[in-house]
Design an enzyme around this catalytic site. Structure first.
Site, PDB file in Angstrom:
ATOM      1  N   ARG A 226      36.109  10.026  -7.475  1.00  0.00           N
ATOM      2  CA  ARG A 226      35.158  10.176  -8.140  1.00  0.00           C
ATOM      3  C   ARG A 226      34.672   8.883  -9.113  1.00  0.00           C
ATOM      4  NH1 ARG A 226      35.133  15.504 -11.158  1.00  0.00           N
ATOM      5  NH2 ARG A 226      33.300  14.713 -12.159  1.00  0.00           N
TER       6      ARG A 226
ATOM      7  N   ASN B  37      55.118   8.768 -10.613  1.00  0.00           N
ATOM      8  CA  ASN B  37      55.049   9.819  -9.467  1.00  0.00           C
ATOM      9  C   ASN B  37      54.342  11.026 -10.065  1.00  0.00           C
ATOM     10  OD1 ASN B  37      55.559  11.797  -7.439  1.00  0.00           O
ATOM     11  ND2 ASN B  37      56.970  10.440  -6.598  1.00  0.00           N
TER      12      ASN B  37
ATOM     13  N   TYR C  33      44.192  17.483  -9.689  1.00  0.00           N
ATOM     14  CA  TYR C  33      43.093  16.916 -10.333  1.00  0.00           C
ATOM     15  C   TYR C  33      43.647  16.164 -11.546  1.00  0.00           C
ATOM     16  CZ  TYR C  33      39.312  16.215 -13.323  1.00  0.00           C
ATOM     17  OH  TYR C  33      38.187  15.544 -14.108  1.00  0.00           O
TER      18      TYR C  33
ATOM     19  N   LEU D 184       0.698  -1.164   0.017  1.00  0.00           N
ATOM     20  CA  LEU D 184      -0.170  -0.052  -0.268  1.00  0.00           C
ATOM     21  C   LEU D 184       0.903   1.167   0.036  1.00  0.00           C
ATOM     22  CD1 LEU D 184      -2.623  -1.036   2.573  1.00  0.00           C
ATOM     23  CD2 LEU D 184      -2.432  -1.998   0.236  1.00  0.00           C
TER      24      LEU D 184
ATOM     25  N   ARG E  55       3.463  15.003   4.923  1.00  0.00           N
ATOM     26  CA  ARG E  55       4.320  15.309   5.955  1.00  0.00           C
ATOM     27  C   ARG E  55       5.731  15.398   5.295  1.00  0.00           C
ATOM     28  NH1 ARG E  55       3.907  11.966  11.092  1.00  0.00           N
ATOM     29  NH2 ARG E  55       2.510  10.703  10.010  1.00  0.00           N
TER      30      ARG E  55
ATOM     31  N   ASN F  93       7.501   8.690   7.600  1.00  0.00           N
ATOM     32  CA  ASN F  93       6.479   9.687   7.276  1.00  0.00           C
ATOM     33  C   ASN F  93       6.809  11.147   6.978  1.00  0.00           C
ATOM     34  OD1 ASN F  93       4.083   8.003   7.249  1.00  0.00           O
ATOM     35  ND2 ASN F  93       4.821   7.802   9.651  1.00  0.00           N
TER      36      ASN F  93
ATOM     37  N   ASP G  67       5.706   2.659   2.979  1.00  0.00           N
ATOM     38  CA  ASP G  67       6.699   3.338   3.837  1.00  0.00           C
ATOM     39  C   ASP G  67       7.108   2.946   5.126  1.00  0.00           C
ATOM     40  OD1 ASP G  67       4.268   3.216   5.310  1.00  0.00           O
ATOM     41  OD2 ASP G  67       3.783   5.375   5.355  1.00  0.00           O
TER      42      ASP G  67
ATOM     43  N   GLY H  74      -2.259   1.959  16.405  1.00  0.00           N
ATOM     44  CA  GLY H  74      -3.446   1.024  16.611  1.00  0.00           C
ATOM     45  C   GLY H  74      -3.008   0.078  17.523  1.00  0.00           C
TER      46      GLY H  74
ATOM     47  N   GLY I  88      -8.887   4.620   2.903  1.00  0.00           N
ATOM     48  CA  GLY I  88      -8.448   3.780   4.011  1.00  0.00           C
ATOM     49  C   GLY I  88      -7.567   2.583   3.536  1.00  0.00           C
TER      50      GLY I  88
HETATM   51  C1  UD1 Z   1      -1.995   2.154  10.221  1.00  0.00           C
HETATM   52  C2  UD1 Z   1      -2.979   1.126  10.985  1.00  0.00           C
HETATM   53  C3  UD1 Z   1      -2.553   1.338  12.609  1.00  0.00           C
HETATM   54  C4  UD1 Z   1      -1.239   1.130  12.623  1.00  0.00           C
HETATM   55  C5  UD1 Z   1      -0.357   2.186  11.562  1.00  0.00           C
HETATM   56  C6  UD1 Z   1       1.201   1.810  11.679  1.00  0.00           C
HETATM   57  C7  UD1 Z   1      -4.978   1.005   9.931  1.00  0.00           C
HETATM   58  C8  UD1 Z   1      -6.360   1.443   9.762  1.00  0.00           C
HETATM   59  N1  UD1 Z   1      -4.197   1.500  10.860  1.00  0.00           N
HETATM   60  O1  UD1 Z   1      -2.652   3.539  10.665  1.00  0.00           O
HETATM   61  O2  UD1 Z   1      -3.384   0.453  13.524  1.00  0.00           O
HETATM   62  O3  UD1 Z   1      -0.568   1.384  13.801  1.00  0.00           O
HETATM   63  O4  UD1 Z   1      -0.806   1.741  10.368  1.00  0.00           O
HETATM   64  O5  UD1 Z   1       2.142   2.910  10.833  1.00  0.00           O
HETATM   65  O6  UD1 Z   1      -4.394   0.159   9.145  1.00  0.00           O
HETATM   66  N2  UD1 Z   1      -2.783   3.916   2.207  1.00  0.00           N
HETATM   67  C9  UD1 Z   1      -3.332   3.542   1.119  1.00  0.00           C
HETATM   68  N3  UD1 Z   1      -4.579   3.861   0.749  1.00  0.00           N
HETATM   69  C10 UD1 Z   1      -5.360   4.360   1.555  1.00  0.00           C
HETATM   70  C11 UD1 Z   1      -4.801   4.646   3.065  1.00  0.00           C
HETATM   71  C12 UD1 Z   1      -3.495   4.223   3.329  1.00  0.00           C
HETATM   72  O7  UD1 Z   1      -2.346   3.026   0.027  1.00  0.00           O
HETATM   73  O8  UD1 Z   1      -6.544   4.718   1.546  1.00  0.00           O
HETATM   74  C13 UD1 Z   1      -1.262   3.492   2.654  1.00  0.00           C
HETATM   75  C14 UD1 Z   1      -0.471   4.502   3.196  1.00  0.00           C
HETATM   76  O9  UD1 Z   1       0.095   4.995   1.817  1.00  0.00           O
HETATM   77  C15 UD1 Z   1       0.663   3.937   3.743  1.00  0.00           C
HETATM   78  C16 UD1 Z   1      -0.182   2.843   4.280  1.00  0.00           C
HETATM   79  O10 UD1 Z   1      -1.487   2.336   3.627  1.00  0.00           O
HETATM   80  O11 UD1 Z   1       1.659   3.235   3.166  1.00  0.00           O
HETATM   81  C17 UD1 Z   1      -0.445   3.086   5.980  1.00  0.00           C
HETATM   82  O12 UD1 Z   1      -1.481   4.241   5.747  1.00  0.00           O
HETATM   83  P1  UD1 Z   1      -1.556   5.386   7.031  1.00  0.00           P
HETATM   84  O13 UD1 Z   1      -2.625   6.374   6.720  1.00  0.00           O
HETATM   85  O14 UD1 Z   1      -0.276   5.865   7.117  1.00  0.00           O
HETATM   86  O15 UD1 Z   1      -2.135   4.373   8.220  1.00  0.00           O
HETATM   87  P2  UD1 Z   1      -2.160   4.844   9.593  1.00  0.00           P
HETATM   88  O16 UD1 Z   1      -3.350   5.716   9.991  1.00  0.00           O
HETATM   89  O17 UD1 Z   1      -0.953   5.378  10.012  1.00  0.00           O
HETATM   90 CA    CA Z   2       1.555   5.682   8.902  1.00  0.00          CA
END
Ligand code: UD1
Ligand code: CA
Length: 455
Positions: A317, A361, A350, A11, A18, A228, A104, A141, A79
């Site tokens: 280099r 040398n 250089y 994902l 940020r 992040n 990430d 979480g 999400g």
């Molecule tokens: C998530 C977890 C949380 C955990 C935390 C650890 C969920 C609901 N929560 O929260 O329990 O402690 O990670 O870092 O999963 N992403 C998408 N599409 C979306 C949303 C997110 O691709 O619609 C990707 C983001 O780019 C990222 C990852 O999913 O790589 C996590 O998303 P992020 O929003 O950072 O999750 P958290 O809210 O931090």
């Molecule tokens: Ca996160």
């Protein structure tokens, strides 16, 4: 039992705001490699059946960097659960396990991934969650256990009660799921929560409701470190550098002050290498046994062969190949040049687009004039040649084996083997001139002073 195939879903559709960057978050580098590169390299060792990366609308940069990758577009970030669903929709027939990873969070070791996959071999396990116990649980979480001591559900920090927030076992976000069951669970997710998002974490409670077990694998905090912000990026860099320094020490490399030496992810060092403080390695460096790199040297794209010595304050280099027992001294820059065995370039030079023969040398301040503003040209210096200090070698030019260049020369034509080449103004001597000059100038100065006091 035959190994169940798995598909990796990475994902990476989040905006990464940020980071405050025009570059996609997962393309920011740690140890000189895009963070996502670490995750992809680790995954490769486990041979997933498929790897899909979920990206947002801005996928061009990723496509350019990884043209062979399978990308899935999630146009609105609704999400983590929604992201996983969008990816799984691309694998309608797939029956094995799904490993959900975050772009990430790129440093999960293969062994941890392997442990998660193994936990799924237990027939009654529908999900394996990767947890960890951070020093500061903050807004992660929380993994909430049921009365039987096994994982009952995951609560996002925003939705957690005060009691749940005291739990120190946190969710790394990554998990392994049974693909067939996940299809059903993901389709039934609701977004009625504090964030209004489809939470991947809600799958745990759904699996439990189906009477399945949820396994928990615990990782170290550094293994599940998420990046992040620039602060996180700098922290990740520090963690990797520390790891690489420890590995180098273990492998027989000496460092006066390891904390000041910076490696690139691909730096190769043999045993019995000595690194003084402040040595920085860029990409593509190989250092053979017995080499000493003295303080404050910057090395990239270079090979340094057995027993050679480089620095202090040297810059190598790309294309620098320093031969065995050769010596590169202070304030010397070498680019795209073979320096053969035992040759010396000891001070203030250089040397670019050149070859320096064995035992040659190169005197202080020698410059190869390799560029005319349009093209680059080669300088060839034969074995045993001696280049006098402060010489300019205007390329293309060849200095023959054993030849000597007189100090301060500007050499524009080839010099034959064992010949002397000198190209500078001929020296004249005027007897008594200096003394006469001083007498005359002293008188002029005295006369000027007298005029001033009279005014
Ligand atoms: C998530 C977890 C949380 C955990 C935390 C650890 C969920 C609901 N929560 O929260 O329990 O402690 O990670 O870092 O999963 N992403 C998408 N599409 C979306 C949303 C997110 O691709 O619609 C990707 C983001 O780019 C990222 C990852 O999913 O790589 C996590 O998303 P992020 O929003 O950072 O999750 P958290 O809210 O931090
Ligand atoms: Ca996160």
């Amino acid at each position: 039992m035959p190994k169940t195939p798995f598909a990796a879903l990475i994902l990476a559709a989040g905006k990464g705001t940020r980071m405050k960057s025009t570059r996609h978050k997962v393309l920011h580098c740690v140890g000189g490699k895009p963070m996502i590169g670490y995750l992809l390299d680790t995954l490769k060792t486990l041979a997933p059946a498929r790897t899909l990366m979920v990206v947002g609308a801005e996928k061009e940069q990723l496509l350019a960097a990884y043209p062979d990758m399978d990308f899935v577009t999630q146009s609105r970030q609704l999400g983590t659960g929604h992201a996983a669903k969008v990816a799984l929709d691309q694998l309608p027939e797939f029956k094995g396990n799904l490993m959900v990873l975050f772009g990430d969070t790129p440093f999960i070791p293969a062994s941890v991934m392997q442990t998660m996959l193994e936990a799924m071999q237990n027939a009654n396990t529908g999900i394996t969650v990767l947890g960890f116990r951070p020093k500061e649980p903050g807004k992660y979480g929380r993994l909430i256990k049921g009365a039987d001591g096994s994982l009952a559900r995951i609560t996002e920090y925003k939705d957690a009660t005060d009691a749940e927030r005291t739990v120190d076992l946190c969710n790394s976000g990554m998990m392994v799921l049974d693909a067939t069951k996940a299809r059903r669970w993901l389709a039934s997710l609701k977004n009625t929560n504090a964030a209004g998002e489809y939470y991947l974490t809600d799958l745990v409670a759904l699996a439990r409701a189906d009477g399945l077990k949820v396994a928990v694998v615990e990782a170290n905090e550094d293994d599940v470190m998420g990046i992040n912000s620039r602060t996180d990026l700098a922290h990740a860099e520090a963690v990797l550098q520390k790891k690489w320094r420890a590995a180098a020490l273990d492998a027989g490399v000496s460092m006066t002050d390891p904390s000041t030496v910076y490696f690139h992810h691909d730096t190769k060092l043999a045993a019995d290498v000595m690194l003084e403080p402040g040595v920085f390695f860029g990409p593509g460096v190989t250092i053979e046994a017995g080499v000493t790199i003295k303080a404050y040297s910057h090395i990239e794209g270079a090979v340094i062969r057995c027993g050679a010595s480089v620095g202090p304050f040297a810059r190598l280099r790309p294309g620098a190949d320093i031969g065995p027992q050769a010596k590169i001294g202070n304030f010397v820059e070498i680019k795209k040049t073979d320096v053969a065995a035992g040759a010396k370039v000891s001070h203030l030079s250089y040397i670019g687009d050149a070859s320096v023969g064995a035992g040659a040398n190169i005197g202080a301040g020698t410059i190869t004039c390799n560029y005319d503003g349009f093209l680059k040209y080669k300088t060839e210096i034969g074995p045993g040649a001696f280049i006098g200090s402060n010489s300019a070698l205007v390329a293309p030019v060849t200095i023959g084996d054993g030849a000597i260049v007189g100090a301060g020369s500007v050499i524009t034509s080839d010099i034959k083997a064992d010949a002397l080449g000198v190209a500078r103004g001929k020296q004249r001597e005027i007897t008594g001139y200096a003394k006469k000059f001083r007498t005359q100038k002293a008188a002029e100065k005295a006369a000027q002073k007298t005029t001033k006091t009279q005014k």
